[in-house]
Design a protein around this motif. Structure first.
Motif, PDB file in Angstrom:
ATOM      1  N   GLY A 137       0.763  -1.007  -0.298  1.00 38.00           N
ATOM      2  CA  GLY A 137       0.006   0.283  -0.107  1.00 38.00           C
ATOM      3  C   GLY A 137       0.518   1.363  -0.124  1.00 38.00           C
ATOM      4  O   GLY A 137       0.180   2.535   0.039  1.00 38.00           O
ATOM      5  N   GLY A 138       2.059   1.151  -0.005  1.00 37.32           N
ATOM      6  CA  GLY A 138       3.442   2.349   0.260  1.00 37.32           C
ATOM      7  C   GLY A 138       2.672   3.553   1.174  1.00 37.32           C
ATOM      8  O   GLY A 138       4.085   4.328   1.367  1.00 37.32           O
ATOM      9  N   GLY A 139       2.504   2.825   2.449  1.00 36.90           N
ATOM     10  CA  GLY A 139       2.593   4.229   3.044  1.00 36.90           C
ATOM     11  C   GLY A 139       3.829   3.659   4.230  1.00 36.90           C
ATOM     12  O   GLY A 139       3.768   4.114   5.072  1.00 36.90           O
ATOM     13  N   THR A 195      -4.317   0.425   3.119  1.00 32.92           N
ATOM     14  CA  THR A 195      -5.539   1.239   4.143  1.00 32.92           C
ATOM     15  C   THR A 195      -6.099   0.471   5.238  1.00 32.92           C
ATOM     16  O   THR A 195      -6.008   1.273   6.368  1.00 32.92           O
ATOM     17  CB  THR A 195      -6.139   2.649   3.620  1.00 32.92           C
ATOM     18  OG1 THR A 195      -6.913   2.642   2.725  1.00 32.92           O
ATOM     19  CG2 THR A 195      -4.019   3.514   2.974  1.00 32.92           C
ATOM     20  N   LEU A 196      -6.683  -0.071   4.794  1.00 36.75           N
ATOM     21  CA  LEU A 196      -7.569  -1.122   5.601  1.00 36.75           C
ATOM     22  C   LEU A 196      -6.928  -2.261   6.343  1.00 36.75           C
ATOM     23  O   LEU A 196      -7.828  -2.525   7.048  1.00 36.75           O
ATOM     24  CB  LEU A 196      -8.232  -1.807   4.607  1.00 36.75           C
ATOM     25  CG  LEU A 196      -9.609  -0.637   3.722  1.00 36.75           C
ATOM     26  CD1 LEU A 196     -10.426  -1.188   2.818  1.00 36.75           C
ATOM     27  CD2 LEU A 196     -10.483   0.123   4.890  1.00 36.75           C
ATOM     28  N   GLY A 197      -6.085  -2.773   6.308  1.00 38.92           N
ATOM     29  CA  GLY A 197      -5.144  -3.345   7.134  1.00 38.92           C
ATOM     30  C   GLY A 197      -3.976  -4.503   6.125  1.00 38.92           C
ATOM     31  O   GLY A 197      -4.055  -4.437   4.847  1.00 38.92           O
ATOM     32  N   ILE A 232      -6.995  10.350  11.332  1.00 36.33           N
ATOM     33  CA  ILE A 232      -6.710   8.824  11.265  1.00 36.33           C
ATOM     34  C   ILE A 232      -5.200   8.204  10.257  1.00 36.33           C
ATOM     35  O   ILE A 232      -4.899   7.500  10.119  1.00 36.33           O
ATOM     36  CB  ILE A 232      -7.408   7.668  11.023  1.00 36.33           C
ATOM     37  CG1 ILE A 232      -8.289   7.488   9.667  1.00 36.33           C
ATOM     38  CG2 ILE A 232      -9.120   8.295  12.208  1.00 36.33           C
ATOM     39  CD1 ILE A 232      -9.949   6.670   9.502  1.00 36.33           C
ATOM     40  N   ARG A 233      -4.953   9.403   9.327  1.00 37.78           N
ATOM     41  CA  ARG A 233      -4.040   9.120   8.469  1.00 37.78           C
ATOM     42  C   ARG A 233      -2.511   9.334   8.906  1.00 37.78           C
ATOM     43  O   ARG A 233      -2.255  10.367   8.738  1.00 37.78           O
ATOM     44  CB  ARG A 233      -4.249  10.528   7.093  1.00 37.78           C
ATOM     45  CG  ARG A 233      -5.602  10.062   6.536  1.00 37.78           C
ATOM     46  CD  ARG A 233      -6.216  11.109   5.608  1.00 37.78           C
ATOM     47  NE  ARG A 233      -6.914  10.727   5.183  1.00 37.78           N
ATOM     48  CZ  ARG A 233      -7.776   9.561   4.149  1.00 37.78           C
ATOM     49  NH1 ARG A 233      -6.774   8.394   4.375  1.00 37.78           N
ATOM     50  NH2 ARG A 233      -9.049   9.234   3.756  1.00 37.78           N
ATOM     51  N   THR A 234      -2.092   8.130   9.577  1.00 42.54           N
ATOM     52  CA  THR A 234      -0.739   8.230  10.812  1.00 42.54           C
ATOM     53  C   THR A 234      -0.142   6.997  10.164  1.00 42.54           C
ATOM     54  O   THR A 234       0.812   6.790  11.093  1.00 42.54           O
ATOM     55  CB  THR A 234      -1.304   8.996  12.233  1.00 42.54           C
ATOM     56  OG1 THR A 234      -1.828   7.544  12.214  1.00 42.54           O
ATOM     57  CG2 THR A 234      -1.525   9.961  12.639  1.00 42.54           C
ATOM     58  N   HIS A 235      -1.137   6.527   8.989  1.00 42.50           N
ATOM     59  CA  HIS A 235       0.021   4.777   9.032  1.00 42.50           C
ATOM     60  C   HIS A 235       1.430   5.288   8.543  1.00 42.50           C
ATOM     61  O   HIS A 235       1.569   5.837   7.488  1.00 42.50           O
ATOM     62  CB  HIS A 235      -0.901   4.144   7.687  1.00 42.50           C
ATOM     63  CG  HIS A 235      -0.484   2.618   7.613  1.00 42.50           C
ATOM     64  ND1 HIS A 235      -0.087   2.028   7.724  1.00 42.50           N
ATOM     65  CD2 HIS A 235       0.333   2.276   6.330  1.00 42.50           C
ATOM     66  CE1 HIS A 235       0.689   0.880   7.460  1.00 42.50           C
ATOM     67  NE2 HIS A 235       0.425   0.510   6.090  1.00 42.50           N
ATOM     68  N   GLU A 257      -5.177  12.310   1.333  1.00 41.56           N
ATOM     69  CA  GLU A 257      -6.076  11.662   0.723  1.00 41.56           C
ATOM     70  C   GLU A 257      -6.228  10.629   0.429  1.00 41.56           C
ATOM     71  O   GLU A 257      -5.648  11.015  -0.585  1.00 41.56           O
ATOM     72  CB  GLU A 257      -7.562  12.129   1.325  1.00 41.56           C
ATOM     73  CG  GLU A 257      -7.627  13.518   1.892  1.00 41.56           C
ATOM     74  CD  GLU A 257      -8.389  13.556   3.222  1.00 41.56           C
ATOM     75  OE1 GLU A 257      -9.216  12.812   3.254  1.00 41.56           O
ATOM     76  OE2 GLU A 257      -8.111  13.838   4.126  1.00 41.56           O
ATOM     77  N   VAL A 258      -5.487   9.457   0.731  1.00 40.49           N
ATOM     78  CA  VAL A 258      -5.261   8.340   0.203  1.00 40.49           C
ATOM     79  C   VAL A 258      -5.256   7.111   0.670  1.00 40.49           C
ATOM     80  O   VAL A 258      -5.295   7.361   1.790  1.00 40.49           O
ATOM     81  CB  VAL A 258      -4.144   8.326  -0.568  1.00 40.49           C
ATOM     82  CG1 VAL A 258      -3.911   6.749  -0.583  1.00 40.49           C
ATOM     83  CG2 VAL A 258      -2.936   9.448  -0.726  1.00 40.49           C
ATOM     84  N   GLY A 259      -6.656   6.186   0.312  1.00 41.87           N
ATOM     85  CA  GLY A 259      -6.971   5.387   1.035  1.00 41.87           C
ATOM     86  C   GLY A 259      -8.634   5.239   1.987  1.00 41.87           C
ATOM     87  O   GLY A 259      -9.218   6.233   2.096  1.00 41.87           O
ATOM     88  N   HIS A 260      -9.828   4.642   2.117  1.00 38.19           N
ATOM     89  CA  HIS A 260      -9.854   4.479   2.605  1.00 38.19           C
ATOM     90  C   HIS A 260     -10.426   4.154   4.598  1.00 38.19           C
ATOM     91  O   HIS A 260     -11.250   4.208   5.195  1.00 38.19           O
ATOM     92  CB  HIS A 260     -11.372   3.736   2.472  1.00 38.19           C
ATOM     93  CG  HIS A 260     -11.284   3.854   1.326  1.00 38.19           C
ATOM     94  ND1 HIS A 260     -11.258   3.167  -0.426  1.00 38.19           N
ATOM     95  CD2 HIS A 260     -12.901   4.223   0.541  1.00 38.19           C
ATOM     96  CE1 HIS A 260     -11.092   3.451  -1.323  1.00 38.19           C
ATOM     97  NE2 HIS A 260     -12.539   4.556  -0.712  1.00 38.19           N
TER      98      HIS A 260
END
Length: 265
Positions: A17-19, A48-50, A209-212, A252-255
């Motif tokens: 997922g690149g994160g 981003t979902l897992g 929640i964008r802290t991956h 803003e990337v992914g759900h």
């Protein structure tokens, strides 16, 4: 002038997922103007979902990557991330003992942001006994620090105690990340150095929640700075400032638990 350009190494798993993982390390090192090299130890099917699936690489392939880098490049600092299982940890330890790739930053990755395990339970003891004594710096979050030391952390005073316990396990310097500990809207990290000096780093909390990939990013930034010859304390403070910016200036990337903005300055 060959090999004079700063070079750093990420020893980690791939995040499709690149994160996070090796991808976050590469992006971070590039942004810090350091040439990034890699030893891939595991592959994940992840977004981003897992984490949907993962697979460690054979130790012989890990050995070959280390040998290849040593034959040609001048690695000045390295970091570990996801190490998957006992054979992988043992293989990485053996290679870090064999080759001099500069300061070793250990990010003891255990669980993905979505909850999937990234380090087998029986491998944690190997990390404690064999990898931590090689660490110039260890960068656990609170759950990782608790797992490594067997103590529960519920206060700033206990963050200090767990830092000393991690140092007792062999890590020369310790960065205990306090992102999982609520301190009135602040994220506070504790740093304990091998000269007995210590300090706190504080940053605002952001409603996102964008802290991956935060752990990978701060440890990769520190590694990159060390590869440039920056003193450790300065490198740690730079890492904190950089990861704070990547969260603050989010994308803003992914759900799900989205990635950081590695373009942030």
């Amino acid at each position: 002038m060959v090999n004079e350009f700063p070079q750093a190494l990420s020893i980690a798993g791939s995040d499709s997922g690149g994160g996070a993982g090796m991808q976050a390390d590469l992006k971070t090192m590039q942004m810090r103007h350091v040439f990034a090299t890699t030893v891939l130890v595991a592959i994940t099917a992840q977004n981003t979902l897992g984490v949907q699936d993962s697979m460690p690489l054979p130790p012989a392939m890990i050995d070959a990557q280390f040998a290849s880098l040593n034959d040609d490049l001048q690695i000045r600092a390295c970091k570990t991330g996801m190490l998957a299982d006992v054979p992988t940890v043992e293989c990485v330890v053996a290679n870090l003992q064999k080759y001099d790739f500069g300061p070793v930053i250990v990010d003891p990755v255990m669980i993905a942001k979505g909850g999937a395990p990234l380090l087998a339970d029986d491998a944690i003891e190997i990390v404690k006994k064999r990898l931590l004594p090689l660490a110039t710096l260890i960068t656990p979050n609170l759950p990782e620090a608790e797992r490594l030391t067997g103590m529960q952390v519920e206060s700033k005073e206990e963050m200090v105690t767990v830092g000393h316990r991690l140092q007792d396990l062999g890590a020369k310097n310790v960065l205990v990340k306090g992102g999982h500990f609520d301190q009135s809207g602040l994220a506070q990290d504790f740093v304990l150095l091998d000269n007995d000096e210590s300090f706190w780093m504080t940053s605002p909390r952001f409603d996102t929640i964008r802290t991956h990939g935060t752990g990978d990013t701060i440890s990769a930034c520190i590694t990159a700075e060390l590869a440039k010859g920056v003193p450790l304390e300065t490198a740690i403070r730079t890492g904190k400032a950089y990861v704070t910016a990547t969260i603050r200036d989010g994308i803003e990337v992914g759900h799900g638990h989205g990635p950081l903005n590695h373009w942030a300055l």
